[in-house]
Scaffold this motif. Structure first.
Motif, PDB file in Angstrom:
ATOM      1  N   ARG A 226      36.182  91.570  20.188  1.00 22.16           N
ATOM      2  CA  ARG A 226      34.789  91.133  20.124  1.00 22.16           C
ATOM      3  C   ARG A 226      34.338  90.576  21.484  1.00 22.16           C
ATOM      4  O   ARG A 226      33.286  90.908  21.996  1.00 22.16           O
ATOM      5  CB  ARG A 226      34.643  90.071  19.032  1.00 22.16           C
ATOM      6  CG  ARG A 226      33.273  89.984  18.429  1.00 22.16           C
ATOM      7  CD  ARG A 226      33.239  89.146  17.168  1.00 22.16           C
ATOM      8  NE  ARG A 226      33.960  87.887  17.251  1.00 22.16           N
ATOM      9  CZ  ARG A 226      34.980  87.565  16.468  1.00 22.16           C
ATOM     10  NH1 ARG A 226      35.422  88.403  15.546  1.00 22.16           N
ATOM     11  NH2 ARG A 226      35.572  86.394  16.583  1.00 22.16           N
ATOM     12  N   ASN A 229      34.235  93.237  24.050  1.00 21.19           N
ATOM     13  CA  ASN A 229      33.377  94.342  23.619  1.00 21.19           C
ATOM     14  C   ASN A 229      34.048  95.685  23.896  1.00 21.19           C
ATOM     15  O   ASN A 229      33.443  96.605  24.455  1.00 21.19           O
ATOM     16  CB  ASN A 229      32.018  94.245  24.335  1.00 21.19           C
ATOM     17  CG  ASN A 229      30.962  95.033  23.598  1.00 21.19           C
ATOM     18  OD1 ASN A 229      31.161  95.378  22.424  1.00 21.19           O
ATOM     19  ND2 ASN A 229      29.872  95.348  24.267  1.00 21.19           N
ATOM     20  N   ASN A 295      38.601  81.773  20.745  1.00 21.96           N
ATOM     21  CA  ASN A 295      37.393  82.560  20.995  1.00 21.96           C
ATOM     22  C   ASN A 295      36.654  82.027  22.234  1.00 21.96           C
ATOM     23  O   ASN A 295      36.313  82.776  23.152  1.00 21.96           O
ATOM     24  CB  ASN A 295      36.506  82.471  19.751  1.00 21.96           C
ATOM     25  CG  ASN A 295      35.365  83.456  19.807  1.00 21.96           C
ATOM     26  OD1 ASN A 295      35.542  84.612  19.469  1.00 21.96           O
ATOM     27  ND2 ASN A 295      34.224  83.011  20.272  1.00 21.96           N
TER      28      ASN A 295
END
Ligand SMILES: NC(=O)c1ccc[n+]([C@@H]2O[C@H](COP(=O)([O-])OP(=O)(O)OC[C@H]3O[C@@H](n4cnc5c(N)ncnc54)[C@H](OP(=O)(O)O)[C@@H]3O)[C@@H](O)[C@H]2O)c1
Length: 303
Positions: A226, A229, A295
């Motif tokens: 994520r 990407n 994250n």
């Protein structure tokens, strides 16, 4: 009145961040170093080792708080870990007791101490905890058991994160393993919270980034995919292969006379299925709130 903190391990990865944070909070910092250090931020350096009782006495003289962060994280033999982590920690608490002014003592242990049977390192951290608690007398001892710590200056978790951001996840050990992580700035925050809280009864706290239940390999891959990407390919590194690499590494370390990280003993830790931990008690007791999830660290390149 500002606190006077005696700090060990102040030249290492975690200790450097601790030292800088303590200075920023206004504490007077006296720090142990095995080598002469240039003057920095008003830190008072004491040159010596954990084997040198005279240096430890000078380190703790007049200090109301001790943060014992020095430790061996690499080694070729069990004795390497026991000498530094167990005997060194015992000398530190004895020096603090003899100094007579230390009110509180923070031992930076490791989550590995939860499973002393797994490795020489785990055993040494477990034994260090027991001996420090036993020798503490009236000093309030707090033990931190951080999980894998990462951040600028780290040599162990960082390569894994760098490969992740290039799209490769090296899944070491069990495919079903649960892992946890802690950013070094959050560990430093926890130490400052400990310093600012009222002295408390002896306690042991596990510390991670408060990701519930830890992370599994596929969750780590999903976060990285994520953030970058793009795809993340998972390369399984099974326990058998880790043992072969560890054998080779230990032979090279014997020849080159260096302290290896990956040994057969270390594979015992890597093969463990569950390194998740519960840092709620630390949050509740210390008023500590870790800020950096995996994250966020990947998004902001905080490593
Ligand atoms: N990194 C992690 O993921 C992690 C996780 C949980 C717990 N911990 C614990 O956190 C502590 C610091 O780890 P780290 O990753 O920052 O390790 P590090 O970078 O290797 O730093 C170790 C520090 O201890 C000092 N030291 C080692 N042996 C000593 C001795 N005999 N006398 C005096 N000083 C000595 C080193 O001094 P020199 O600079 O002279 O070598 C250095 O300042 C250790 O206790 C470790 O067990 C680390």
């Amino acid at each position: 009145m500002p606190r006077t903190v005696a700090l060990t391990g102040a030249t290492g990865f975690i200790g450097t961040v601790l030292r800088e944070r303590l200075v920023r909070t206004g504490a007077r910092v006296r720090a142990l170093s095995r080598q002469h250090q240039p003057p920095i931020d008003g830190v008072e350096w004491v040159v010596g080792t954990l084997e040198d009782r005279g240096a430890l006495a000078a380190l703790v003289a007049g200090a109301d708080s001790v943060i014992h962060c020095a430790g061996a994280v690499r080694g070729r033999r069990k004795e390497d870990f026991l000498r530094t982590n167990v005997e060194g920690s015992l000398r530190m608490i004895e020096a603090a007791r003899r100094g007579g002014q230390c009110e509180r003592f923070l031992l930076i242990s490791s989550l590995a101490a939860r499973h002393p049977q797994l490795s020489w390192y785990a055993l040494s951290k477990y034994e260090a905890e027991a001996q420090v608690r036993q020798a503490a007398g009236d000093i309030a001892v707090t033990i931190f058991r951080p999980t894998a710590v990462y951040g600028p200056g780290d040599r162990d978790v960082r390569p894994l994160l760098e490969w992740l951001m290039r799209g490769w996840l090296f899944a070491l050990g069990r495919s079903s393993a649960r892992l946890s992580f802690l950013h070094v700035d959050d560990l430093a925050d926890a130490a400052v919270c400990w310093l600012e809280a009222a002295p408390a009864p002896p306690a042991t706290y596990e510390l991670d980034d408060c990701h519930p239940g830890g992370y599994n390999w596929s969750a780590i891959a999903a976060i990285a995919a994520r953030v970058r990407n793009g795809p993340v390919r998972c390369v399984a590194v099974p326990i058998g292969l880790l043992k072969t690499i560890a054998h080779i590494n230990m032979s090279l370390a014997r020849i080159g006379r260096y302290s290896p990280m990956l040994t057969l003993s270390k594979v015992g830790e890597l093969a463990h299925p569950d390194w998740s931990c519960d840092s709620r008690p630390a949050r509740e007791a210390l008023g500590w709130h870790p800020q950096t999830t995996l994250n966020k660290a990947l998004e902001e390149r905080l490593f």
